[in-house]
Motif scaffolding. Structure first.
Motif, PDB file in Angstrom:
ATOM      1  N   ARG A  35       0.872  -1.175   0.000  1.00 15.07           N
ATOM      2  CA  ARG A  35       0.000   0.000   0.000  1.00 15.07           C
ATOM      3  C   ARG A  35       0.902   1.215   0.000  1.00 15.07           C
ATOM      4  O   ARG A  35       1.786   1.348   0.848  1.00 15.07           O
ATOM      5  N   ILE A  36       0.686   2.073  -0.965  1.00 16.08           N
ATOM      6  CA  ILE A  36       1.539   3.256  -1.119  1.00 16.08           C
ATOM      7  C   ILE A  36       0.662   4.406  -1.566  1.00 16.08           C
ATOM      8  O   ILE A  36      -0.325   4.188  -2.300  1.00 16.08           O
ATOM      9  N   ASN A  37       0.983   5.600  -1.140  1.00 15.29           N
ATOM     10  CA  ASN A  37       0.223   6.759  -1.592  1.00 15.29           C
ATOM     11  C   ASN A  37       0.307   6.811  -3.125  1.00 15.29           C
ATOM     12  O   ASN A  37       1.401   6.725  -3.686  1.00 15.29           O
ATOM     13  N   PRO A  38      -0.828   6.926  -3.810  1.00 17.79           N
ATOM     14  CA  PRO A  38      -0.806   6.882  -5.281  1.00 17.79           C
ATOM     15  C   PRO A  38       0.155   7.898  -5.907  1.00 17.79           C
ATOM     16  O   PRO A  38       0.783   7.621  -6.937  1.00 17.79           O
ATOM     17  N   ALA A  55       7.541   5.886   1.263  1.00 18.50           N
ATOM     18  CA  ALA A  55       7.002   5.106   2.381  1.00 18.50           C
ATOM     19  C   ALA A  55       5.839   4.249   1.901  1.00 18.50           C
ATOM     20  O   ALA A  55       5.055   4.675   1.055  1.00 18.50           O
ATOM     21  N   ASN A  67       5.149   1.742   7.304  1.00 20.92           N
ATOM     22  CA  ASN A  67       6.236   2.715   7.113  1.00 20.92           C
ATOM     23  C   ASN A  67       7.548   2.058   6.713  1.00 20.92           C
ATOM     24  O   ASN A  67       8.587   2.225   7.344  1.00 20.92           O
TER      25      ASN A  67
ATOM     26  N   GLN B 275      -2.206  12.867   2.697  1.00 22.36           N
ATOM     27  CA  GLN B 275      -0.800  12.495   2.528  1.00 22.36           C
ATOM     28  C   GLN B 275      -0.412  11.177   3.180  1.00 22.36           C
ATOM     29  O   GLN B 275       0.757  10.795   3.151  1.00 22.36           O
ATOM     30  N   SER B 276      -1.359  10.477   3.782  1.00 22.37           N
ATOM     31  CA  SER B 276      -0.956   9.197   4.382  1.00 22.37           C
ATOM     32  C   SER B 276      -0.726   8.164   3.284  1.00 22.37           C
ATOM     33  O   SER B 276      -1.080   8.384   2.116  1.00 22.37           O
ATOM     34  N   ILE B 277      -0.150   7.047   3.640  1.00 23.87           N
ATOM     35  CA  ILE B 277       0.066   5.964   2.674  1.00 23.87           C
ATOM     36  C   ILE B 277      -1.256   5.555   2.047  1.00 23.87           C
ATOM     37  O   ILE B 277      -1.321   5.240   0.857  1.00 23.87           O
ATOM     38  N   LEU B 278      -2.311   5.621   2.832  1.00 22.58           N
ATOM     39  CA  LEU B 278      -3.631   5.237   2.340  1.00 22.58           C
ATOM     40  C   LEU B 278      -4.408   6.417   1.782  1.00 22.58           C
ATOM     41  O   LEU B 278      -5.587   6.300   1.472  1.00 22.58           O
ATOM     42  N   GLY B 279      -3.771   7.576   1.671  1.00 24.37           N
ATOM     43  CA  GLY B 279      -4.424   8.754   1.089  1.00 24.37           C
ATOM     44  C   GLY B 279      -5.277   9.529   2.074  1.00 24.37           C
ATOM     45  O   GLY B 279      -6.052  10.400   1.668  1.00 24.37           O
ATOM     46  N   ARG B 334       5.604   9.691   5.394  1.00 26.01           N
ATOM     47  CA  ARG B 334       4.140   9.715   5.456  1.00 26.01           C
ATOM     48  C   ARG B 334       3.639   9.180   6.803  1.00 26.01           C
ATOM     49  O   ARG B 334       2.576   8.604   6.892  1.00 26.01           O
TER      50      ARG B 334
END
Lengths: 483, 394
Positions: A35-38, A55, A67, B275-279, B334
């Motif tokens: 899972r990564i920010n798009p 991250a 993380n 801004q998190s890994i999951l948006g 993040r």
């Protein structure tokens, strides 16, 4: 409710019981979820030539690490469509590990249309005793979307060193191809000519102590012929080096230690001596008729090794040994390839990101037909390579020594049943190899070995070789019948 | 040089050649009748640095500034300044603005100049108490940008005000690839001298206090502010931010006799929307710091703005982290709960004005970081630097 409470500790035990061995278990097709920010995934693909870390959360078998740092990896395999990934579990948290690992590589397998070569190459090298990383295949999902077939490859780092040699405080270098062609030549006494390029420090980065590298290259290039073995042996185990070269040669790896490329060098703690570690075998299994002399003259170290009769013999013996422990049609490597193929095939066919070199050797979108053709070509290599290598070695004058084990015949039977080998030079500790499968030995006398035909041996003619202290015998044929 | 001056003069003032005068007082000056007066300026700062404990940063000579420029007035009410850095830099043009000054209490300025925020950042480089600006002045204050502002001073500086709108929110926020800039920066600053309107004791006559704010919009894909030590080693990486960036600052300056005390606080809050890994939204990035400076000027000519000899000491702290702390703290870009890092710096210095044009500064600096893993010296949190500067300003 009561059952749930009962199951919780069982599940917890299952989760905590996972180890790195499970992660690299090649008997299963793994599934890795990232899972990564798009925005980061887009940036990583756009800037795939950079080593910028992003991250992400990493998940395998329901076990998640948050993380974690990932970045684009590789040299020729770098891709913005299907990026190879280095996953650093401790990038942002110094103490964070996953199954005891600090990092793992997700290789994109874009330089090999069969996607099998690196894994199979490492299997063969490991079988011959060469230090290699563990490799397994995985389906990668990024933000829930299937991103293709990757290989989960163990990083060459302190964890690997500890597993392999039980120590990790020595000096580890990764070989990086220098701008000018270099083949272990002596570049002078200045240590900075050797590190950080071509020997990039991976431990003790701030104090890589490259002076022993300069001394080693001096011994390799400048020691008189009569003193070559003793001078270089201070720095390297020459027998292990020749074995690794021979196995890579058997694998027809044109991008391996002789090129030189794709290897690590580890200098042991408080010692001058170093060992080589194999890396990246995705260019192996190229052409079954590739000469065994490829690149041996350019490389100073190998050229000089081949002038030492004992090492030249070891080179030939190892080529023959590699043929014995891999087998031919229906043999061990053939079956390993078939198993891996069956394991990854559905995922590869589903992989719309797959890339491979086209006819002009340019990376391009890879079709399922090219995948199938590459696997067929790999199978053909496995069938033919041993015979070709043995033939070329014989043409170069290789014959067995008198003290090597010698086979005169074999009594055939069906799989799993007893069989007998006739010959001489048999002693305690010999191993019997039937088309690449190691057989269970029942009894040994001076002129006979009784053994069980390995259950996986296929009916028909199977090559059999005996190996004693690393020295292979001649090969005879054993007729295995249906049973 | 002469032909150049002649050409400039002829081209610009061809109609009134007799009114052109070129002279030299403290610096070269060109005057054309009553409508133009222009000074030629140059600033050179050469630093001899020793970062004692930093690997690979030993004994460096640094041409810190090499600037030439012009400043002056034209048509009575217009002031201007144009300054360019000659040494290699991403932003060679420094100040380039015109100021309309019909009244002191209301002026309009447009062009490129420093956004009105941060006492230390707004101090000219030749007048700094120390060789390096404070960490908050260098890293958190916005610095220059293109825009316009209104400003003025009321009742003999009882109150000064500056308020402006800028294209972005300052060079100090931008990275080398221009990421990090907030769009449409708005800045405002007020300073006051209470003694001008309150019956304070004489000792407090020079007391001046102020406050300032900026706000700007940070688009998706932009970076937050970063932390760097004196030797420009990054101890806190640029984080991904999106939303609003808001700065708040307060300042105080007090100069009783031969002494001076200065202090400043700056806080910056940057949103991390999506801004998190999951948006998802993350808690804002919070960067804040302060400094306190003490000065003693045993030798000072009344006629001179710059003292002959100055002893100075400064203690400062700057810290980066998240505004909230949910879950386990992490160095991840993040992370919801960012594992913060701070730099605490002691600087002691001596400033000696050798000549009208020449000033020598010597500083000893001790820095101490909070996070060992992000410290530039292996397994060391504290380290020393020593710097000597020769400054030639005309």
């Amino acid at each position: 409710m009561g059952r749930t409470i009962f199951l919780l500790p069982v599940c917890a035990l299952f989760l905590t019981a996972q180890t790195a061995d499970d992660l690299f278990d090649d008997r299963v097709m793994h599934e890795v979820r990232i899972r990564i920010n798009p925005a980061d995934w887009r940036k990583l693909k756009e800037n795939y030539l950079d080593n910028t870390y992003y991250a992400c959360n990493f998940e395998w078998r329901g076990k998640q690490v948050e993380n974690v740092g990932i970045r684009s990896r590789g040299k020729g395999s770098r891709s913005g469509v299907k990026p190879g990934l280095r996953v650093d579990f401790n990038r942002f948290e110094a103490d964070q590990h996953f199954l005891g690992l600090k990092s793992v590589q997700l290789k994109n397998l874009v330089q090999d249309a069969s996607m099998l070569q690196d894994r199979l190459g490492m299997l063969v090298l490991a079988r011959a005793g060469v230090p290699t990383p563990r490799v397994a295949h995985a389906r990668l999902f990024v933000n829930g979307e299937y991103a293709g077939v990757y290989s989960l490859t163990e990083s060459i780092d302190k964890d690997f060193l500890k597993r392999t040699w039980g120590e990790n405080n020595g000096y580890l270098y990764k070989f990086e191809v220098p701008p000018q062609p270099w083949h272990f030549d002596y570049l002078g006494p200045d240590p900075s000519r050797y590190s950080p390029v071509p020997f990039e420090p991976k431990t003790h980065e701030k104090d890589p102590d490259p002076a022993p590298l300069a001394a080693m290259m001096r011994a390799i290039s400048l020691s008189p012929d009569a003193e070559f073995v003793s001078a270089v042996s201070e720095y390297l185990d020459l027998r292990r080096y020749v074995i690794q070269v021979a196995v890579e040669t058997f694998l027809s790896d044109v991008d391996g230690i002789l090129s030189p490329n794709n290897f690590y060098l580890y200098r042991f703690e408080r010692r001058k001596r170093s060992a080589f570690i194999a890396w990246d075998k995705d260019m192996a299994f190229g052409w079954p008729e590739n000469t065994i002399w490829l690149q041996t003259e350019e490389n100073v170290l190998m050229r000089r090794c081949l002038r030492v009769p004992e090492l030249r013999r070891l080179f030939f013996e190892t080529l023959h040994l590699a043929a014995a422990i891999t087998g031919t049609h229906g043999g061990w490597l053939f079956q390993e390839a078939a198993r891996a193929y069956e394991q990854i095939r559905p995922s590869v066919l589903e992989d719309r990101m797959k890339i491979c070199p086209n006819g002009q050797n340019v990376m391009a979108s890879c079709t399922n037909e090219r995948f199938e053709a590459a696997v067929a070509s790999l199978a053909r290599f496995i069938e033919l390579r041993g015979e070709y290598v043995d033939g070329e070695a014989a043409a170069a004058g290789y014959t067995q020594t008198d003290d090597a084990p010698h086979l005169s015949g074999a009594g055939g039977t069906n799989s799993g049943a007893p069989a007998v080998l006739f010959g001489d030079g048999f002693t305690e500790g010999v191993s019997v190899w039937v088309n690449g499968f190691r057989a269970e030995v029942d009894s040994i006398s001076l002129h006979e070995i009784w053994f069980r035909v390995p259950p996986k041996a296929q009916p028909g003619a199977n090559p059999v070789t005996v190996i004693r202290d690393g020295v292979p015998s001649n090969t005879v044929t054993l007729e295995v019948t249906e049973g | 040089m002469k032909p150049v001056w002649l050409l400039l003069s002829v081209a610009a003032f061809a109609e009134e050649p007799s009114g052109i005068r070129f002279g030299m007082k403290e610096r070269p000056r060109l005057e054309a009748g009553n409508w133009l007066a222009m000074d030629f300026r140059a600033k050179f700062q050469m630093d001899f640095r020793q970062f004692r404990d930093l690997e690979g940063e030993q004994d460096l000579f640094d041409l810190h500034r090499a600037r030439v420029g012009i400043e002056g007035k034209f048509f009575t009410h217009f002031e201007f300044e144009l300054e360019r850095e000659l040494s290699p830099t991403n932003e060679p043009w420094k100040d380039a603005y015109i100021n309309y000054r019909r009244f002191r209490r209301f002026q309009i300025q447009g062009g490129k100049f420093k956004m009105p925020f941060g006492m230390d950042q707004l101090t000219g480089p030749a007048k700094l108490d120390f060789i390096y600006r404070s960490r908050i002045g260098s890293l958190l204050a916005p610095g220059r940008d293109v825009g316009f502002m209104v400003h003025g001073r009321l009742r003999k500086r009882a109150l000064t005000y500056e308020a402006g709108v800028f294209r972005q929110d300052g060079e100090n926020a931008r990275s080398s690839d221009s990421r990090g800039a907030g769009d449409l920066g708005v800045a405002a600053r007020l300073t006051t001298r209470p003694a001008r309107y309150l019956p304070l004791p004489k000792l407090l006559h020079d007391l001046e206090a102020g406050a300032a704010i900026t706000t700007s919009e940070i688009g998706e894909g932009q970076n937050g502010l970063r932390g760097r030590d004196i030797a420009k080693n990054t101890f806190f990486r640029r984080m991904d931010v999106a939303g609003r960036r808001r700065r708040f600052g307060t300042e105080l300056r007090w100069t009783p006799g031969p002494f001076a005390v200065k202090g400043e606080f700056i806080g910056v809050r940057e949103q991390r929307l999506g801004q998190s890994i999951l948006g998802e939204d993350l808690s804002p990035l919070l960067s804040r710091g302060w400094y306190l400076t003490g000065l003693w000027r045993p030798l000072r000519k009344k006629s001179s703005e710059t003292p002959l000899l100055e002893l100075a000491g400064r203690y400062e702290q700057i810290r980066f982290g998240s505004a909230e702390h949910p879950g386990v703290a992490s160095r991840s870009l993040r992370a919801g709960n960012i594992l913060g890092n701070s730099d605490r710096v002691w600087t002691t210095g001596l400033n000696w004005k050798v000549h009208r044009y020449l000033r020598v500064q010597v500083n000893g600096i001790h820095e101490k970081l909070e996070d060992r893993q992000r410290a530039p010296v292996s397994n060391r949190l504290g380290y020393w630097s020593a710097v000597c500067r020769l400054q030639v300003v005309m």
